[in-house]
Design an enzyme around this catalytic site. Sequence first.
Site, PDB file in Angstrom:
ATOM      1  N   ASP A  78       4.522   0.925   9.926  1.00 31.61           N
ATOM      2  CA  ASP A  78       4.543   2.262  10.371  1.00 31.61           C
ATOM      3  C   ASP A  78       3.236   2.368  10.579  1.00 31.61           C
ATOM      4  O   ASP A  78       2.330   2.274   9.514  1.00 31.61           O
ATOM      5  CB  ASP A  78       5.917   3.100  10.399  1.00 31.61           C
ATOM      6  CG  ASP A  78       5.368   3.551   8.495  1.00 31.61           C
ATOM      7  OD1 ASP A  78       4.875   3.397   8.451  1.00 31.61           O
ATOM      8  OD2 ASP A  78       6.682   3.372   8.198  1.00 31.61           O
ATOM      9  N   ASP A  80       1.438   6.532  10.167  1.00 27.48           N
ATOM     10  CA  ASP A  80       1.746   7.832  10.578  1.00 27.48           C
ATOM     11  C   ASP A  80       0.803   8.186  10.587  1.00 27.48           C
ATOM     12  O   ASP A  80      -0.648   7.839  10.362  1.00 27.48           O
ATOM     13  CB  ASP A  80       1.820   8.264   8.890  1.00 27.48           C
ATOM     14  CG  ASP A  80       3.420   7.676   8.892  1.00 27.48           C
ATOM     15  OD1 ASP A  80       4.228   7.321   9.730  1.00 27.48           O
ATOM     16  OD2 ASP A  80       3.668   6.821   7.396  1.00 27.48           O
ATOM     17  N   ASP A 156       0.600   9.531  -3.406  1.00 28.91           N
ATOM     18  CA  ASP A 156       1.028   9.544  -4.909  1.00 28.91           C
ATOM     19  C   ASP A 156      -0.179   8.648  -5.721  1.00 28.91           C
ATOM     20  O   ASP A 156      -0.141   8.333  -6.365  1.00 28.91           O
ATOM     21  CB  ASP A 156       2.692   8.318  -4.630  1.00 28.91           C
ATOM     22  CG  ASP A 156       3.171   7.288  -3.428  1.00 28.91           C
ATOM     23  OD1 ASP A 156       1.853   7.245  -2.950  1.00 28.91           O
ATOM     24  OD2 ASP A 156       4.261   6.536  -3.099  1.00 28.91           O
TER      25      ASP A 156
HETATM   26  P1  ATP Z   1       5.289   1.126   3.405  1.00 27.55           P
HETATM   27  O1  ATP Z   1       4.561  -0.157   3.556  1.00 27.55           O
HETATM   28  O2  ATP Z   1       6.916   0.798   2.908  1.00 27.55           O
HETATM   29  O3  ATP Z   1       5.289   1.889   4.480  1.00 27.55           O
HETATM   30  P2  ATP Z   1       3.905   3.501   2.447  1.00 27.55           P
HETATM   31  O4  ATP Z   1       3.007   3.607   1.734  1.00 27.55           O
HETATM   32  O5  ATP Z   1       3.167   3.684   4.326  1.00 27.55           O
HETATM   33  O6  ATP Z   1       4.340   1.889   2.034  1.00 27.55           O
HETATM   34  P3  ATP Z   1       5.421   5.198   3.007  1.00 27.55           P
HETATM   35  O7  ATP Z   1       7.756   5.234   2.350  1.00 27.55           O
HETATM   36  O8  ATP Z   1       6.404   5.082   4.747  1.00 27.55           O
HETATM   37  O9  ATP Z   1       4.772   4.703   1.996  1.00 27.55           O
HETATM   38  O10 ATP Z   1       5.133   6.748   3.437  1.00 27.55           O
HETATM   39  C1  ATP Z   1       3.902   6.649   3.872  1.00 27.55           C
HETATM   40  C2  ATP Z   1       2.368   7.683   2.987  1.00 27.55           C
HETATM   41  O11 ATP Z   1       3.533   9.209   2.294  1.00 27.55           O
HETATM   42  C3  ATP Z   1       2.566   7.765   1.549  1.00 27.55           C
HETATM   43  O12 ATP Z   1       1.911   6.124   1.913  1.00 27.55           O
HETATM   44  C4  ATP Z   1       2.662   8.614   0.309  1.00 27.55           C
HETATM   45  O13 ATP Z   1       0.725   8.538   0.753  1.00 27.55           O
HETATM   46  C5  ATP Z   1       3.131   9.185   0.888  1.00 27.55           C
HETATM   47  N1  ATP Z   1       4.474   9.142   0.462  1.00 27.55           N
HETATM   48  C6  ATP Z   1       5.370   8.369   0.495  1.00 27.55           C
HETATM   49  N2  ATP Z   1       6.215   8.726  -1.041  1.00 27.55           N
HETATM   50  C7  ATP Z   1       5.810   9.476  -1.370  1.00 27.55           C
HETATM   51  C8  ATP Z   1       5.797  10.136  -3.328  1.00 27.55           C
HETATM   52  N3  ATP Z   1       7.216  10.169  -3.284  1.00 27.55           N
HETATM   53  N4  ATP Z   1       5.073  11.238  -3.291  1.00 27.55           N
HETATM   54  C9  ATP Z   1       4.266  11.218  -2.874  1.00 27.55           C
HETATM   55  N5  ATP Z   1       3.832  10.525  -1.537  1.00 27.55           N
HETATM   56  C10 ATP Z   1       4.478  10.034  -1.136  1.00 27.55           C
HETATM   57 MG    MG Z   2       4.440   3.744   5.734  1.00 32.30          MG
END
Ligand code: ATP
Ligand code: MG
Length: 450
Positions: A78, A80, A156
């Site tokens: 996705d 963001d 994170d």
């Molecule tokens: P994915 O490939 O699974 O989508 P992602 O890194 O994009 O990985 P997401 O869960 O979509 O993970 O979250 C988007 C962003 O929001 C993360 O990259 C991080 O910066 C922040 N984030 C998400 N969950 C947390 C958390 N539990 N604590 C801190 N930051 C978070």
């Molecule tokens: Mg993501």
Amino acid sequence: MMLKWLKKIGTKKRKKAAANRTDAGPVRIIPRSEHSITRKNIDESALKVLYGLHKAGYQAFLVGGAVRDLLLGHRPKDFDVATDATPEQVKALFRNCRLIGRRFRLAHIHYGRHIIEVATFRGDHGDSQSGHLDDSGRILRDNVYGDISQDVWRRDFTVNALYYNIADFSVIDYVGGFEDVIQGRLRLIGDPEDRYREDPVRMLRVIRFSAKLGFSIDESCQGFILEQGALLRDVPPARLYEEVLKLLHSGHAIESFRALREYHLLEHLFPEASKALDNNEVALKFLQLAMQSTDERIHQHKPVTPAFLFAALLWAPLQTRMEKRLAQGEPPSLALHKAASALVSEQVRHVSIPKRFTTVMRDIWALQPRFSYRRGKRAESVFEHPKFRAGYDFLCLRAKAGENTEEDCRWWTEFQENLPEAQKLLMQSRPAPQHDKPRRKRRRRKPKTD
Ligand code: ATP
Ligand code: MG
């Protein structure tokens, strides 16, 4: 999706976390000429949002996993966006925008079924009076807006805290995330203990990213997991369900499962399953085969159901519970039914499993002993069971793992291969057919009236 996690984080202590925060030195700006992100690989809708904000005079960045994945040459799941525009200002710019969340307002911009999530920079909660943390360090509230230099600290891992700037196509890095992507290293931003306490789900996230990206987990982020995995027990079971599913349906279930065991986290998520695996090679092999087949299906874009993996995870403890009941003289089908109910109720206290899946799990389990029927109506009803295929796959994985279901697996495999003859055989051994299949609704004749 970005910041969704903020809404889900539960209650109790911190303050210390923000105070302990180690700022990683000055911001690094990586110009377009020094990184590999090209707009060609950015989703068209995300570009529209980024440009829409930029043209209206706001800052607009692609953030989080999308930047990380693009740098690695992967296709992001996705896209963001982070901005200095408030949710209301975003809404005013895009007709297809909806604001969601009360405490954590986010803008969702809809393009058909595709959504781009836009989050306003969050402020630094360390210095605010709003008391964001509960007694165990978990975040309570997060509704203060800020700027990019504050937003970065609440993410994170360093590799998840990179910002791609649509204004000049540079990548902004406050925490050394760019180098960590290159080194393939997962490092929490700030003090690892505080960050894990704030949100224990990060212990699962680090395992997921490490399995998915093949990254190493920085030593500083390992010890705490081994010592404090029990913190997961305070996380709401529904949130753990979502995270476990992400771990096991990522196409990297085998590696995620291995790491869950290595870091002693499985015992906090699936306590009975974890215990049943001790000194039980067949049960472990069975689970590994189930994970492997899930990974393969995902890579082949075949559908997967959470019910199958959960049924597999709980299979060994189900046996243990059943054996006890059988020893007490309970008839097998009742023993299975009761053992399944008790096991599922115990499990959902840790990681919840939606009812629609527990029903299927129970079907898969209940079919297992019935695969020994080879003739007549009883065999026919096994074959006609809506979950026949899942039950059969389960049966054959058991055989492959070393359970004594090889005979049954072979018979049902051949049965399906020779369907017309086998079906005939079944027909012969049962009394006169009651109906032709598929069964049709009988139309009632209108009574004659004269
Ligand atoms: P994915 O490939 O699974 O989508 P992602 O890194 O994009 O990985 P997401 O869960 O979509 O993970 O979250 C988007 C962003 O929001 C993360 O990259 C991080 O910066 C922040 N984030 C998400 N969950 C947390 C958390 N539990 N604590 C801190 N930051 C978070
Ligand atoms: Mg993501």
